[in-house]
Motif scaffolding. Structure first.
Motif, PDB file in Angstrom:
ATOM      1  N   GLY A  13      -4.734  -0.987   5.043  1.00 16.34           N
ATOM      2  CA  GLY A  13      -3.703  -1.571   4.430  1.00 16.34           C
ATOM      3  C   GLY A  13      -2.401  -1.491   5.349  1.00 16.34           C
ATOM      4  N   ALA A  15      -0.230   0.949   5.353  1.00 22.43           N
ATOM      5  CA  ALA A  15      -0.127   2.354   6.103  1.00 22.43           C
ATOM      6  C   ALA A  15      -1.137   2.664   6.905  1.00 22.43           C
ATOM      7  CB  ALA A  15      -0.214   3.490   4.885  1.00 22.43           C
ATOM      8  N   GLU A  34     -12.278   0.366   6.447  1.00 26.11           N
ATOM      9  CA  GLU A  34     -11.935  -0.599   5.375  1.00 26.11           C
ATOM     10  C   GLU A  34     -13.165  -1.261   4.402  1.00 26.11           C
ATOM     11  OE1 GLU A  34      -8.979  -1.813   3.722  1.00 26.11           O
ATOM     12  OE2 GLU A  34     -10.340  -2.772   2.668  1.00 26.11           O
ATOM     13  N   ARG A  36     -12.986  -3.777   2.172  1.00 24.81           N
ATOM     14  CA  ARG A  36     -13.099  -5.280   2.118  1.00 24.81           C
ATOM     15  C   ARG A  36     -13.772  -5.929   3.049  1.00 24.81           C
ATOM     16  NH1 ARG A  36      -7.989  -7.176   2.628  1.00 24.81           N
ATOM     17  NH2 ARG A  36      -7.234  -5.285   2.999  1.00 24.81           N
ATOM     18  N   GLU A 123     -17.128   1.053   2.096  1.00 26.25           N
ATOM     19  CA  GLU A 123     -16.326   1.789   1.302  1.00 26.25           C
ATOM     20  C   GLU A 123     -16.457   3.238   1.606  1.00 26.25           C
ATOM     21  OE1 GLU A 123     -17.640   1.694  -2.812  1.00 26.25           O
ATOM     22  OE2 GLU A 123     -16.019   2.775  -3.380  1.00 26.25           O
ATOM     23  N   THR A 138      -5.505   4.687   1.253  1.00 25.19           N
ATOM     24  CA  THR A 138      -6.296   3.639   0.620  1.00 25.19           C
ATOM     25  C   THR A 138      -5.291   3.329  -0.635  1.00 25.19           C
ATOM     26  OG1 THR A 138      -7.376   5.638  -0.588  1.00 25.19           O
ATOM     27  CG2 THR A 138      -8.469   4.779   0.998  1.00 25.19           C
ATOM     28  N   PRO A 140      -2.486   2.147  -3.961  1.00 20.95           N
ATOM     29  CA  PRO A 140      -2.413   2.275  -5.220  1.00 20.95           C
ATOM     30  C   PRO A 140      -3.815   1.862  -6.222  1.00 20.95           C
ATOM     31  CG  PRO A 140      -1.439   0.353  -4.474  1.00 20.95           C
ATOM     32  CD  PRO A 140      -1.809   1.020  -3.413  1.00 20.95           C
ATOM     33  N   SER A 143     -10.574   2.964  -4.261  1.00 28.07           N
ATOM     34  CA  SER A 143     -11.614   2.595  -5.060  1.00 28.07           C
ATOM     35  C   SER A 143     -12.052   4.070  -5.891  1.00 28.07           C
ATOM     36  CB  SER A 143     -12.858   2.348  -4.191  1.00 28.07           C
ATOM     37  OG  SER A 143     -13.219   3.424  -3.395  1.00 28.07           O
ATOM     38  N   LEU A 146     -13.926   7.256  -4.405  1.00 26.94           N
ATOM     39  CA  LEU A 146     -13.012   8.291  -3.707  1.00 26.94           C
ATOM     40  C   LEU A 146     -11.806   8.689  -4.423  1.00 26.94           C
ATOM     41  CD1 LEU A 146     -12.507   9.017  -0.992  1.00 26.94           C
ATOM     42  CD2 LEU A 146     -11.153   6.911  -0.460  1.00 26.94           C
ATOM     43  N   GLY A 353       1.115   6.195   2.830  1.00 24.56           N
ATOM     44  CA  GLY A 353       1.337   4.892   2.028  1.00 24.56           C
ATOM     45  C   GLY A 353       1.526   5.089   0.485  1.00 24.56           C
ATOM     46  N   GLN A 354       1.252   4.313  -0.498  1.00 27.67           N
ATOM     47  CA  GLN A 354       1.519   4.385  -1.733  1.00 27.67           C
ATOM     48  C   GLN A 354       1.102   5.397  -2.486  1.00 27.67           C
ATOM     49  OE1 GLN A 354       2.879   1.297  -3.390  1.00 27.67           O
ATOM     50  NE2 GLN A 354       2.657   1.405  -5.531  1.00 27.67           N
ATOM     51  N   TYR A 361       6.755  -1.709   0.807  1.00 25.17           N
ATOM     52  CA  TYR A 361       5.682  -2.176   1.928  1.00 25.17           C
ATOM     53  C   TYR A 361       6.482  -1.227   3.146  1.00 25.17           C
ATOM     54  CZ  TYR A 361       4.269  -6.313  -0.690  1.00 25.17           C
ATOM     55  OH  TYR A 361       3.670  -7.246  -1.445  1.00 25.17           O
TER      56      TYR A 361
HETATM   57  C1  LIG Z   1      -0.653  -5.792  -8.107  1.00 24.84           C
HETATM   58  C2  LIG Z   1       0.209  -5.071  -7.044  1.00 24.84           C
HETATM   59  C3  LIG Z   1       1.442  -5.661  -6.719  1.00 24.84           C
HETATM   60  C4  LIG Z   1       2.322  -5.027  -5.938  1.00 24.84           C
HETATM   61  N1  LIG Z   1       3.508  -5.735  -5.363  1.00 24.84           N
HETATM   62  C5  LIG Z   1       4.323  -5.194  -4.580  1.00 24.84           C
HETATM   63  C6  LIG Z   1       5.202  -5.989  -3.918  1.00 24.84           C
HETATM   64  O1  LIG Z   1       5.637  -7.200  -4.296  1.00 24.84           O
HETATM   65  N2  LIG Z   1       6.380  -5.523  -2.899  1.00 24.84           N
HETATM   66  C7  LIG Z   1       5.989  -4.038  -2.497  1.00 24.84           C
HETATM   67  O2  LIG Z   1       6.833  -3.738  -1.829  1.00 24.84           O
HETATM   68  N3  LIG Z   1       4.983  -3.480  -3.073  1.00 24.84           N
HETATM   69  C8  LIG Z   1       4.119  -3.724  -3.869  1.00 24.84           C
HETATM   70  N4  LIG Z   1       3.097  -3.411  -4.425  1.00 24.84           N
HETATM   71  C9  LIG Z   1       2.687  -1.888  -3.880  1.00 24.84           C
HETATM   72  C10 LIG Z   1       2.021  -2.068  -2.627  1.00 24.84           C
HETATM   73  O3  LIG Z   1       0.730  -1.886  -2.738  1.00 24.84           O
HETATM   74  C11 LIG Z   1       2.481  -1.213  -1.514  1.00 24.84           C
HETATM   75  O4  LIG Z   1       3.795  -1.426  -1.254  1.00 24.84           O
HETATM   76  C12 LIG Z   1       1.497  -1.239  -0.209  1.00 24.84           C
HETATM   77  O5  LIG Z   1       0.585  -2.334  -0.163  1.00 24.84           O
HETATM   78  C13 LIG Z   1       1.009   0.218  -0.244  1.00 24.84           C
HETATM   79  O6  LIG Z   1       0.253   0.091   1.263  1.00 24.84           O
HETATM   80  P1  LIG Z   1      -0.854   0.972   1.230  1.00 24.84           P
HETATM   81  O7  LIG Z   1      -1.169   0.826   2.495  1.00 24.84           O
HETATM   82  O8  LIG Z   1      -0.701   2.305   0.765  1.00 24.84           O
HETATM   83  O9  LIG Z   1      -1.878   0.416   0.369  1.00 24.84           O
HETATM   84  P2  LIG Z   1      -2.854  -0.978   0.435  1.00 24.84           P
HETATM   85  O10 LIG Z   1      -1.955  -1.908   1.085  1.00 24.84           O
HETATM   86  O11 LIG Z   1      -3.401  -1.250  -0.971  1.00 24.84           O
HETATM   87  O12 LIG Z   1      -4.014  -0.629   1.140  1.00 24.84           O
HETATM   88  C14 LIG Z   1      -4.911   0.107   1.083  1.00 24.84           C
HETATM   89  C15 LIG Z   1      -6.262  -0.480   1.630  1.00 24.84           C
HETATM   90  O13 LIG Z   1      -7.257   0.667   1.534  1.00 24.84           O
HETATM   91  C16 LIG Z   1      -8.497   0.048   1.078  1.00 24.84           C
HETATM   92  N5  LIG Z   1      -9.465   0.954   0.202  1.00 24.84           N
HETATM   93  C17 LIG Z   1      -9.297   1.423  -0.826  1.00 24.84           C
HETATM   94  N6  LIG Z   1     -10.220   2.278  -1.181  1.00 24.84           N
HETATM   95  C18 LIG Z   1     -11.058   2.262  -0.396  1.00 24.84           C
HETATM   96  C19 LIG Z   1     -12.262   3.133   0.271  1.00 24.84           C
HETATM   97  N7  LIG Z   1     -12.599   4.004  -0.643  1.00 24.84           N
HETATM   98  N8  LIG Z   1     -12.676   2.859   1.565  1.00 24.84           N
HETATM   99  C20 LIG Z   1     -12.140   2.126   2.224  1.00 24.84           C
HETATM  100  N9  LIG Z   1     -11.060   1.301   2.100  1.00 24.84           N
HETATM  101  C21 LIG Z   1     -10.385   1.621   0.987  1.00 24.84           C
HETATM  102  C22 LIG Z   1      -8.307  -1.315   0.177  1.00 24.84           C
HETATM  103  O14 LIG Z   1      -9.065  -2.398   0.365  1.00 24.84           O
HETATM  104  C23 LIG Z   1      -6.679  -1.543   0.892  1.00 24.84           C
HETATM  105  O15 LIG Z   1      -6.994  -2.488   2.256  1.00 24.84           O
HETATM  106  C24 LIG Z   1       2.140  -3.677  -5.293  1.00 24.84           C
HETATM  107  C25 LIG Z   1       1.012  -3.136  -5.615  1.00 24.84           C
HETATM  108  C26 LIG Z   1       0.131  -3.832  -6.482  1.00 24.84           C
HETATM  109  C27 LIG Z   1      -1.200  -3.010  -7.040  1.00 24.84           C
END
Ligand SMILES: Cc1cc2nc3c(=O)[nH]c(=O)nc-3n(C[C@H](O)[C@H](O)[C@H](O)COP(=O)(O)OP(=O)(O)OC[C@H]3O[C@@H](n4cnc5c(N)ncnc54)[C@H](O)[C@@H]3O)c2cc1C
Length: 453
Positions: A13, A15, A34, A36, A123, A138, A140, A143, A146, A353-354, A361
């Motif tokens: 994602g 982060a 990843e 997906r 995964e 991974t 919010p 999976s 995990l 990350g989240q 973001y």
């Molecule tokens: C429905 C929704 C709407 C949102 N809208 C906004 C918005 O408009 N603006 C904003 O700033 N923030 C928004 N957020 C919060 C947003 O998710 C975060 O700001 C940002 O995407 C977090 O980044 P991240 O890298 O932590 O997680 P993500 O971008 O979600 O990346 C996590 C990655 O880990 C992968 N993953 C998960 N589990 C596993 C596993 N077991 N094995 C391998 N890969 C895995 C996922 O497929 C994904 O690619 C939203 C969240 C949700 C759920």
């Protein structure tokens, strides 16, 4: 220096993408895992890295706004995600918004072409072995398998799957000529800020709450709506009956504004007290951030601002965070993490990350940058870094990883976006807000200096 070991990053994602890139740039090999497209998340629609699941905006570009400052810091720290966002930006009236398709494809390509980054589309079912330097990012919607393993590792109480949070406002934007400090029955210190309403104000407020526009509840979140009878959205309480809120979070009993006079007689006191009271509880030690007690909500953000500004004393409130009720996997970072984002009980495991309880973001990218930088340092046998708390990236990491900052005033930990309330006060206070924010920006960028060579 020892030969660097390789590092694993779980989740591509915002982060994880940033983390993997920073590791590779430091000359360390990294495996990016990843899930997906092998396994889909309920909110992602593509197979690309750094997919923006909702809005396409990283927030204001202006560095005297909190999100703009964080972006500028990341730009100076050579963040690949912010660089790519700049390349694929679209006009958005002063905000950094991107063409989401081009942005994510470009990042996927950039990482795929880097010889130090090995990409595995699988995964990750459990946390890797303790010896292996790992960044977990991974998000919010981690999976289920995990997330369960993570919960076993952190302890059940320390890993949350749902976020029901009340809005947070900036303390100095509360009008204390209408609101007042007191605690119920004068117990302890006057810890709360209380916003009193008369009957007319209360009824108008309830009416606005009941009729305000709700956010869409996603299919994957609907099941949770039944879990929280004890934590209902404020608009649902309002709907249940005219007085329901007055017997719940807006209960006026036992709260007295000294300006109402020194009244001993119980009947006179009852007649003079407010019809309803909204309470705000301190969110940080400095008292710059205040949350509306019991106001978790599903209302749209614009509607929250409109309706909550009807509360006496909050007419000009600046909202740092709006209320939410949504699926969100996040850990109790203040108890679990160091400001380097390493787990205290397993320093080779770094979170970003989240998942660590930052919101937004740009904040996810910032966590990815720090996690990647520190994973690479560990791989080389060097000490990880912490960022200066005068910078937005440092203030945010300090807030989420510092149990003293949070638990002194507040029992639970709730995710936090970038905001100026997290930065330490200036040496010389500046009253004018614009000038003050400008001074925060100048100090932050100066203190960041030695990290952005
Ligand atoms: C429905 C929704 C709407 C949102 N809208 C906004 C918005 O408009 N603006 C904003 O700033 N923030 C928004 N957020 C919060 C947003 O998710 C975060 O700001 C940002 O995407 C977090 O980044 P991240 O890298 O932590 O997680 P993500 O971008 O979600 O990346 C996590 C990655 O880990 C992968 N993953 C998960 N589990 C596993 C596993 N077991 N094995 C391998 N890969 C895995 C996922 O497929 C994904 O690619 C939203 C969240 C949700 C759920």
């Amino acid at each position: 220096m020892k030969e660097p070991s390789s590092v694993r990053v779980i989740g591509a994602g915002l982060a994880g993408t940033e983390a993997a890139w920073q590791i590779a740039q430091s000359g360390v090999d990294v495996t990016l895992i990843e899930m997906r497209p092998q396994k889909r998340s309920p909110a992602h629609h593509t197979n690309e890295f750094a997919e923006l699941v909702c809005s396409n905006s990283f927030g204001s570009l202006n560095a005297d706004r909190a999100s703009g400052l964080l972006q500028e810091e990341l730009r100076r720290l050579k963040s690949v995600v912010i660089k790519t966002a700049n390349l694929y930006s679209v006009p958005a009236g002063g905000a950094l918004a991107v063409d989401r398709g081009k942005f994510s494809s470009a990042l996927t390509n950039t990482l795929s072409l880097n010889p130090r980054i090995k990409i595995v589309r699988n995964e990750q079912l459990q946390l890797p072995h303790e010896e292996e330097i790992t960044v977990i990012a991974t998000g919010p919607l981690t999976s289920e398998l995990l997330a369960n393993d993570l919960k076993n590792f952190t302890g059940i109480e320390e890993c949350h799957f749902f976020d029901a949070a009340s809005p947070i406002v900036e303390g100095e934007s509360i009008d204390l000529s209408k609101a007042f400090r007191a605690s119920r029955y004068d117990k302890g210190d006057a810890d709360y800020i209380n916003c009193p309403m008369n009957k007319e104000q209360y009824l108008a407020f309830r009416n606005a709450l009941v009729n305000a526009e709700q956010s869409e509840v996603k299919d994957f979140e609907k099941g949770n709506a039944n879990f929280f009878e004890g934590c209902l959205p404020i608009e649902e309480l309002a709907r249940r009956g005219e007085d329901t809120m007055r017997y719940g979070p807006l209960k006026p009993i036992g709260i007295w504004d000294p300006r109402w006079g020194d009244v001993e007689d119980k009947d006179v006191r009852r007649a003079k007290r407010a019809y309803a009271i909204v309470q705000l509880r301190q969110e940080d030690n400095a008292g710059r951030l205040w949350n509306l007690v019991g106001f978790q909500t599903n209302l749209k953000w614009g509607e929250q601002r409109r309706v909550l500004q009807m509360i006496p004393g909050l007419e000009k409130a600046d909202f740092i965070r709006f209320g939410v009720m949504h699926r969100n996997t996040f850990i109790n970072s203040p108890k679990l993490l160091k400001p380097t984002l390493q787990f205290r009980k397993r320093p080779n495991l770094i979170a970003a990350g989240q998942l660590v309880g930052t919101e937004g973001y740009a904040a996810a990218v910032a966590g990815g940058w720090l996690a990647g930088t520190n994973a690479a340092l560990l791989a080389k046998g060097l000490d990880p870094i912490t960022m200066p708390i005068t910078t937005m990236i440092g203030a945010l990491t300090n807030f989420i990883s510092n149990d003293k900052t949070i638990t002194k005033v507040k029992k639970g930990f709730q995710p936090m976006p970038a905001n100026f309330g997290l930065l330490p006060e200036l040496n010389k206070p500046i009253r004018d807000k614009r000038s003050r924010y400008g001074a925060y920006r100048d100090r932050a960028l100066k203190d960041l200096g030695r990290y952005n060579q």
